[in-house]
Design a protein around this motif. Sequence first.
Motif, PDB file in Angstrom:
ATOM      1  N   GLY A   1      26.316 -31.790 -40.747  1.00  0.00           N
ATOM      2  CA  GLY A   1      26.255 -30.510 -40.050  1.00  0.00           C
ATOM      3  C   GLY A   1      25.575 -30.602 -38.705  1.00  0.00           C
ATOM      4  N   GLU A   2      25.354 -29.436 -38.124  1.00  0.00           N
ATOM      5  CA  GLU A   2      24.925 -29.387 -36.735  1.00  0.00           C
ATOM      6  C   GLU A   2      23.448 -29.733 -36.529  1.00  0.00           C
ATOM      7  N   ALA A   3      23.200 -30.282 -35.354  1.00  0.00           N
ATOM      8  CA  ALA A   3      21.854 -30.461 -34.825  1.00  0.00           C
ATOM      9  C   ALA A   3      21.826 -29.699 -33.502  1.00  0.00           C
ATOM     10  N   LEU A   4      20.868 -28.814 -33.342  1.00  0.00           N
ATOM     11  CA  LEU A   4      20.847 -27.951 -32.158  1.00  0.00           C
ATOM     12  C   LEU A   4      19.422 -27.745 -31.671  1.00  0.00           C
ATOM     13  N   ILE A   5      19.316 -26.972 -30.610  1.00  0.00           N
ATOM     14  CA  ILE A   5      18.005 -26.630 -30.061  1.00  0.00           C
ATOM     15  C   ILE A   5      17.753 -25.143 -30.271  1.00  0.00           C
ATOM     16  N   ASP A   6      16.649 -24.836 -30.946  1.00  0.00           N
ATOM     17  CA  ASP A   6      16.192 -23.455 -31.082  1.00  0.00           C
ATOM     18  C   ASP A   6      15.341 -23.090 -29.872  1.00  0.00           C
ATOM     19  N   LEU A   7      15.683 -22.006 -29.204  1.00  0.00           N
ATOM     20  CA  LEU A   7      14.859 -21.473 -28.121  1.00  0.00           C
ATOM     21  C   LEU A   7      14.061 -20.308 -28.707  1.00  0.00           C
ATOM     22  N   VAL A   8      12.803 -20.561 -28.989  1.00  0.00           N
ATOM     23  CA  VAL A   8      11.985 -19.634 -29.772  1.00  0.00           C
ATOM     24  C   VAL A   8      10.991 -18.915 -28.871  1.00  0.00           C
ATOM     25  N   ALA A   9      10.964 -17.591 -28.968  1.00  0.00           N
ATOM     26  CA  ALA A   9      10.015 -16.798 -28.184  1.00  0.00           C
ATOM     27  C   ALA A   9       8.591 -17.149 -28.576  1.00  0.00           C
ATOM     28  N   THR A  10       7.747 -17.362 -27.592  1.00  0.00           N
ATOM     29  CA  THR A  10       6.348 -17.715 -27.847  1.00  0.00           C
ATOM     30  C   THR A  10       5.406 -16.534 -27.688  1.00  0.00           C
ATOM     31  N   GLU A  11       5.974 -15.360 -27.335  1.00  0.00           N
ATOM     32  CA  GLU A  11       5.157 -14.164 -27.159  1.00  0.00           C
ATOM     33  C   GLU A  11       6.021 -12.943 -27.442  1.00  0.00           C
ATOM     34  N   SER A  12       5.382 -11.846 -27.706  1.00  0.00           N
ATOM     35  CA  SER A  12       6.088 -10.590 -27.927  1.00  0.00           C
ATOM     36  C   SER A  12       5.918  -9.713 -26.689  1.00  0.00           C
ATOM     37  N   VAL A  13       7.036  -9.321 -26.071  1.00  0.00           N
ATOM     38  CA  VAL A  13       6.995  -8.486 -24.877  1.00  0.00           C
ATOM     39  C   VAL A  13       7.959  -7.315 -25.057  1.00  0.00           C
ATOM     40  N   ALA A  14       7.710  -6.250 -24.342  1.00  0.00           N
ATOM     41  CA  ALA A  14       8.575  -5.077 -24.419  1.00  0.00           C
ATOM     42  C   ALA A  14       9.723  -5.227 -23.422  1.00  0.00           C
ATOM     43  N   PRO A  15      10.960  -4.900 -23.830  1.00  0.00           N
ATOM     44  CA  PRO A  15      12.083  -4.931 -22.887  1.00  0.00           C
ATOM     45  C   PRO A  15      11.794  -4.035 -21.690  1.00  0.00           C
ATOM     46  N   PRO A  16      12.288  -4.388 -20.500  1.00  0.00           N
ATOM     47  CA  PRO A  16      13.242  -5.470 -20.235  1.00  0.00           C
ATOM     48  C   PRO A  16      12.585  -6.800 -19.893  1.00  0.00           C
ATOM     49  N   ALA A  17      11.298  -6.942 -20.126  1.00  0.00           N
ATOM     50  CA  ALA A  17      10.632  -8.216 -19.842  1.00  0.00           C
ATOM     51  C   ALA A  17      11.196  -9.317 -20.747  1.00  0.00           C
ATOM     52  N   LEU A  18      11.251 -10.528 -20.247  1.00  0.00           N
ATOM     53  CA  LEU A  18      11.743 -11.666 -21.007  1.00  0.00           C
ATOM     54  C   LEU A  18      10.570 -12.517 -21.473  1.00  0.00           C
ATOM     55  N   PRO A  19      10.553 -12.881 -22.754  1.00  0.00           N
ATOM     56  CA  PRO A  19       9.450 -13.708 -23.242  1.00  0.00           C
ATOM     57  C   PRO A  19       9.611 -15.159 -22.820  1.00  0.00           C
ATOM     58  N   ASP A  20       8.516 -15.871 -22.723  1.00  0.00           N
ATOM     59  CA  ASP A  20       8.592 -17.317 -22.586  1.00  0.00           C
ATOM     60  C   ASP A  20       9.141 -17.900 -23.886  1.00  0.00           C
ATOM     61  N   ARG A  21       9.902 -18.988 -23.764  1.00  0.00           N
ATOM     62  CA  ARG A  21      10.508 -19.597 -24.944  1.00  0.00           C
ATOM     63  C   ARG A  21      10.203 -21.089 -24.982  1.00  0.00           C
ATOM     64  N   ALA A  22      10.035 -21.596 -26.195  1.00  0.00           N
ATOM     65  CA  ALA A  22       9.815 -23.021 -26.411  1.00  0.00           C
ATOM     66  C   ALA A  22      11.079 -23.635 -27.000  1.00  0.00           C
ATOM     67  N   SER A  23      11.405 -24.834 -26.586  1.00  0.00           N
ATOM     68  CA  SER A  23      12.548 -25.562 -27.132  1.00  0.00           C
ATOM     69  C   SER A  23      12.106 -26.329 -28.367  1.00  0.00           C
ATOM     70  N   ARG A  24      12.778 -26.086 -29.500  1.00  0.00           N
ATOM     71  CA  ARG A  24      12.421 -26.772 -30.740  1.00  0.00           C
ATOM     72  C   ARG A  24      13.675 -27.398 -31.349  1.00  0.00           C
ATOM     73  N   LEU A  25      13.515 -28.572 -31.938  1.00  0.00           N
ATOM     74  CA  LEU A  25      14.618 -29.234 -32.612  1.00  0.00           C
ATOM     75  C   LEU A  25      14.991 -28.442 -33.854  1.00  0.00           C
ATOM     76  N   GLY A  26      16.307 -28.248 -34.065  1.00  0.00           N
ATOM     77  CA  GLY A  26      16.683 -27.424 -35.202  1.00  0.00           C
ATOM     78  C   GLY A  26      18.137 -27.566 -35.589  1.00  0.00           C
ATOM     79  N   GLY A  27      18.603 -26.545 -36.293  1.00  0.00           N
ATOM     80  CA  GLY A  27      19.897 -26.556 -36.954  1.00  0.00           C
ATOM     81  C   GLY A  27      19.672 -26.724 -38.440  1.00  0.00           C
ATOM     82  N   GLY A  28      20.325 -25.894 -39.270  1.00  0.00           N
ATOM     83  CA  GLY A  28      20.087 -25.951 -40.708  1.00  0.00           C
ATOM     84  C   GLY A  28      20.213 -27.350 -41.295  1.00  0.00           C
ATOM     85  N   PRO A  29      21.353 -28.031 -41.117  1.00  0.00           N
ATOM     86  CA  PRO A  29      21.476 -29.376 -41.682  1.00  0.00           C
ATOM     87  C   PRO A  29      20.454 -30.361 -41.101  1.00  0.00           C
ATOM     88  N   TYR A  30      20.189 -30.260 -39.810  1.00  0.00           N
ATOM     89  CA  TYR A  30      19.179 -31.125 -39.185  1.00  0.00           C
ATOM     90  C   TYR A  30      17.834 -30.931 -39.875  1.00  0.00           C
TER      91      TYR A  30
END
Length: 331
Positions: A6-35
């Motif tokens: 199955g797939e190996a992908l990159i999860d872009l995960v929010a590192t903070e909680s912000v109110a729209p329309p602000a965009l949160p900073d995101r961290a790149s994490r190794l992921g994908g269910g099968p991975y």
Amino acid sequence: MIVVGGEALIDLVATESVAPPALPDRASRLGGGPYNVAIALARLGSPVSMLSRISTDDFGEALVHGLRESGVDTGLLQRGPEPTTLAVASPGPDGSARYSFSVQGTADRLVVDPGPLPPQVSAVSLGTLSMVLEPGASAYESLLRRESARGVFVALDPNVRAELIDDADAYRARFERWLPHLGLLKVSEEDACWLAAGAEPVAEAVQRWAGMGPSAVVLTRGADGLSVVRPDGTRFDVECQRSAVVDTIGAGDTVQAALLHWLHHNDALGHSAVRAMPAAAWREALAYAATAAALTCSRPGAQPPTADELPSPTLEAGALHSAHGPSASRA
């Protein structure tokens, strides 16, 4: 050897909680269910190989490095210049994650059937995007049917991503055609509800699926714990393990890996052994998987535990062949 396809992908995960329309900073994490399943199996100590097509871009190089660093065999990997699949993960207040995906023309969906797997392969684990996105989905389905026919134990976690399924009814029908070829079906309560499409209660759907071929169906119920339903309809339950939840990313994948590791460790990774497992053994296996998942939930991203963070999965001699416990219930 357990092969995870199955797939190996990159999860872009929010590192903070912000109110729209602000965009949160995101961290790149190794992921994908099968991975995640492959990484978790290796960390627990099972021999495991990853079957996928991974990009040669920077993300792909990081994914391959992560596999090798954890001890996953990469001999079955296919590589290509196409981009890596991206998943934008947005954890909710309860730690559960919502996803959106960038999958157009990505490397993992172009995987090809490698042909018969090596003779030392005893089990194959499949699921998630790889069983939806063509042409790779057909390649994995071909592998599923062929390896099952030669006696390999096949485990499936559909891990449904409904937003990527163009024809829900066709996918549901395809899912049921897979069932006669499975040794283990692991499905979340949320996914079971979607797969049943309101036509029957989840408990009835799970019991019906258990009678269609799998040696066992494991249902994950979030905070309510885990259950297993066998082909004869008997059901055993365990409670979840409490932990401070950071997020639930990779929790279901950890359950899948921990169950396969437990079965492998106890020489029970086969149809007859799984069908014959008594209540006490199933409760040990489910409790082991629940403990592993709780540890994954206690830290950010898919960071499954290592063997030394968990109790021993070893059963007492003969425990797999003891009589069924008196508390078995009908699903």
